[in-house]
Scaffold this motif. Structure first.
Motif, PDB file in Angstrom:
ATOM      1  N   LYS A  87      29.943  -2.873 -40.168  1.00  0.00           N
ATOM      2  CA  LYS A  87      29.483  -4.148 -40.716  1.00  0.00           C
ATOM      3  C   LYS A  87      28.928  -3.970 -42.127  1.00  0.00           C
ATOM      4  O   LYS A  87      29.180  -4.792 -43.026  1.00  0.00           O
ATOM      5  CB  LYS A  87      28.417  -4.754 -39.807  1.00  0.00           C
ATOM      6  N   LYS A  88      28.161  -2.909 -42.311  1.00  0.00           N
ATOM      7  CA  LYS A  88      27.579  -2.639 -43.624  1.00  0.00           C
ATOM      8  C   LYS A  88      28.674  -2.388 -44.660  1.00  0.00           C
ATOM      9  O   LYS A  88      28.606  -2.866 -45.798  1.00  0.00           O
ATOM     10  CB  LYS A  88      26.640  -1.434 -43.528  1.00  0.00           C
ATOM     11  N   ARG A  89      29.710  -1.657 -44.269  1.00  0.00           N
ATOM     12  CA  ARG A  89      30.826  -1.354 -45.159  1.00  0.00           C
ATOM     13  C   ARG A  89      31.579  -2.632 -45.522  1.00  0.00           C
ATOM     14  O   ARG A  89      31.960  -2.836 -46.681  1.00  0.00           O
ATOM     15  CB  ARG A  89      31.768  -0.364 -44.473  1.00  0.00           C
ATOM     16  N   ASN A  90      31.780  -3.495 -44.523  1.00  0.00           N
ATOM     17  CA  ASN A  90      32.487  -4.754 -44.779  1.00  0.00           C
ATOM     18  C   ASN A  90      31.689  -5.656 -45.716  1.00  0.00           C
ATOM     19  O   ASN A  90      32.270  -6.328 -46.598  1.00  0.00           O
ATOM     20  CB  ASN A  90      32.757  -5.495 -43.460  1.00  0.00           C
ATOM     21  N   ILE A  91      30.356  -5.681 -45.545  1.00  0.00           N
ATOM     22  CA  ILE A  91      29.505  -6.485 -46.438  1.00  0.00           C
ATOM     23  C   ILE A  91      29.582  -5.979 -47.865  1.00  0.00           C
ATOM     24  O   ILE A  91      29.669  -6.755 -48.816  1.00  0.00           O
ATOM     25  CB  ILE A  91      28.044  -6.483 -45.930  1.00  0.00           C
ATOM     26  N   GLN A  92      29.566  -4.642 -48.032  1.00  0.00           N
ATOM     27  CA  GLN A  92      29.667  -4.047 -49.366  1.00  0.00           C
ATOM     28  C   GLN A  92      30.994  -4.378 -50.033  1.00  0.00           C
ATOM     29  O   GLN A  92      31.059  -4.647 -51.226  1.00  0.00           O
ATOM     30  CB  GLN A  92      29.471  -2.536 -49.266  1.00  0.00           C
ATOM     31  N   LYS A 133      25.215   2.473 -33.954  1.00  0.00           N
ATOM     32  CA  LYS A 133      25.260   3.008 -35.318  1.00  0.00           C
ATOM     33  C   LYS A 133      26.653   2.848 -35.925  1.00  0.00           C
ATOM     34  O   LYS A 133      26.805   2.493 -37.101  1.00  0.00           O
ATOM     35  CB  LYS A 133      24.863   4.483 -35.312  1.00  0.00           C
ATOM     36  N   LYS A 184      29.041   0.608 -35.091  1.00  0.00           N
ATOM     37  CA  LYS A 184      29.339  -0.800 -35.366  1.00  0.00           C
ATOM     38  C   LYS A 184      28.551  -1.318 -36.567  1.00  0.00           C
ATOM     39  O   LYS A 184      29.079  -2.083 -37.391  1.00  0.00           O
ATOM     40  CB  LYS A 184      29.020  -1.650 -34.124  1.00  0.00           C
ATOM     41  N   LEU A 185      27.286  -0.889 -36.685  1.00  0.00           N
ATOM     42  CA  LEU A 185      26.469  -1.313 -37.833  1.00  0.00           C
ATOM     43  C   LEU A 185      27.005  -0.741 -39.140  1.00  0.00           C
ATOM     44  O   LEU A 185      26.966  -1.403 -40.187  1.00  0.00           O
ATOM     45  CB  LEU A 185      25.012  -0.888 -37.630  1.00  0.00           C
ATOM     46  N   SER A 186      27.498   0.497 -39.098  1.00  0.00           N
ATOM     47  CA  SER A 186      28.059   1.103 -40.314  1.00  0.00           C
ATOM     48  C   SER A 186      29.317   0.362 -40.765  1.00  0.00           C
ATOM     49  O   SER A 186      29.544   0.175 -41.970  1.00  0.00           O
ATOM     50  CB  SER A 186      28.385   2.578 -40.059  1.00  0.00           C
ATOM     51  N   GLU A 194      32.866  -7.060 -49.378  1.00  0.00           N
ATOM     52  CA  GLU A 194      32.837  -8.489 -49.719  1.00  0.00           C
ATOM     53  C   GLU A 194      32.019  -8.755 -50.974  1.00  0.00           C
ATOM     54  O   GLU A 194      32.364  -9.616 -51.798  1.00  0.00           O
ATOM     55  CB  GLU A 194      32.271  -9.291 -48.542  1.00  0.00           C
ATOM     56  N   GLU A 195      30.900  -8.034 -51.142  1.00  0.00           N
ATOM     57  CA  GLU A 195      30.054  -8.204 -52.330  1.00  0.00           C
ATOM     58  C   GLU A 195      30.781  -7.762 -53.592  1.00  0.00           C
ATOM     59  O   GLU A 195      30.627  -8.359 -54.659  1.00  0.00           O
ATOM     60  CB  GLU A 195      28.761  -7.431 -52.169  1.00  0.00           C
TER      61      GLU A 195
END
Length: 383
Positions: free
Chosen positions: A373-378, A367, A369-371, A380-381
């Protein structure tokens, strides 16, 4: 001045390195003696570990009793609620031990004695019945025939002599239950239960002093979760084993099965190991019943015990445990197999709660590590 200082530093470095190498060499040279000294130390403090384990098992009942005593509107009782709760729990424990020693163990021991005395007769009967089977029988294959031929001349009774088993039991009990060790373990457990608030407060302050606040919070969180899992599992499996053992013993006694108390005790004990324990115990009990009572009695025994096991699994066990450990049967079987391979019966028993704790740690890590990754994607967007 700096050259002299560096010169002394250099020599001090080589001196310390030489001393360290001598210490390591001497330690390796006296490895057996050092390990013996460490082993002796742990054997000396083993009553303290036993006391901690006893206090751990009795903590929840003590807390429940203490809460009940605090609700009583008598100043003396509410003020001495902790002492009264410890006294009540130990009184119940002593009564249960007396019942076990005087009522249950003698019956089980009598069954064990009779089984050992007649083991050779049962063995020869089983071999004779096997020999009477038709040659085209399914279990009369070449491989089975070879194995039967190899063990047919073995004197089984020599491996189950009562005096040898008693000697083993007495020596084992003598090694772990000397009177002084038991006394020390009980006293340690009483003090731990009486001073548990101070002990936990010290451990929390110690952890807070060493670790950062976030690390301390995680340690406290996982400690509480692990403690809840372990206590719930140990206490519930123990109670469930007692219930199953009593029910199976009564059912087998009604059916007239020989060694009913022994088989009921055996099934109840192994029922503490999820899935595999019950299968092993029922299989062994079916073989003993087949030899002592015949095929029809063994079949009826299997039917009744399987029904009782299903009642336990679907009604009794969930009531005792409440919510389950939320761990899949595949992980349970895997953990029991690994635990049993490395640590025997104790490993099989403790493998399930340990696996449940590991599962929580892995899930939280995933959870986390996924959070990230999700934060980094947001991020970058947005960029």
């Amino acid at each position: 001045m700096n050259e002299v200082k560096n010169h002394w530093k250099k020599w001090m470095y080589w001196f310390i390195l030489g001393v360290a190498m001598i210490i390591v060499y001497k330690a390796l040279d006296s490895f057996t003696d050092i390990m013996g000294a460490i082993g002796n130390f742990f054997s000396i403090i083993s009553p303290f570990f036993a006391g901690i384990f006893i206090a751990y098992l009795l903590y929840m009942p003590c807390r429940k009793f203490e809460e009940k005593y605090k609700k009583i509107k008598l100043k003396f009782i509410s003020k001495k609620s902790r002492a009264l709760s410890i006294f009540s729990v130990y009184l119940i424990a002593i009564i249960l031990v007396i019942i076990l020693i005087n009522c249950i163990l003698p019956v089980v021991f009598e069954s064990v004695t009779d089984l050992i005395s007649n083991i050779q007769v049962y063995y020869e009967t089983a071999i004779n019945k096997y020999n009477e089977l038709p040659e085209n029988s399914l279990i009369k294959q070449d491989v089975v025939k070879e194995e039967i031929a190899n063990i047919q001349n073995i004197d089984i009774k020599q491996y189950f002599k009562l005096d040898k088993l008693l000697a083993y039991i007495i020596s084992a009990l003598g090694a772990v239950t000397s009177l002084f060790d038991v006394f020390v373990a009980v006293i340690v457990s009483i003090y731990i239960l009486a001073e548990r608030d101070q002990i936990m407060d010290f451990l929390k302050r110690f952890a807070l002093a060493i670790f950062k606040e976030n690390t301390y919070k995680n340690i406290d969180k996982y400690f509480n979760n692990s403690n809840e899992i372990f206590f719930k599992f140990v206490a519930s499996q123990f109670l469930d084993a007692i219930v199953v053992g009593i029910l199976v013993t009564i059912a087998m006694s009604i059916m007239g099965i020989k060694y009913a108390p022994l088989l009921g005790f055996f099934i109840g004990l192994f029922n503490m190991i999820p899935y595999i324990g019950a299968i092993i115990a029922v299989a062994v009990s079916a073989i003993i019943t087949l030899i002592t009572g015949g095929l029809s009695q063994a079949i009826w025994m299997l039917i009744v015990v399987i029904i009782l096991q299903q009642i336990d699994a679907n009604i009794i066990n969930p009531k005792i445990i409440g919510q389950s450990l939320k761990i899949s049967p595949l992980l349970v079987i895997f953990s029991i197999t690994v635990g049993g391979a490395y640590f025997g019966i104790l490993g099989m028993f403790l493998a399930v709660p340990i696996m449940a704790v590991i599962k929580i740690l892995i899930e939280d890590y995933i959870k986390y590590k996924l959070s990230i990754k999700k934060r980094n994607i947001q991020i970058e967007e947005k960029e």
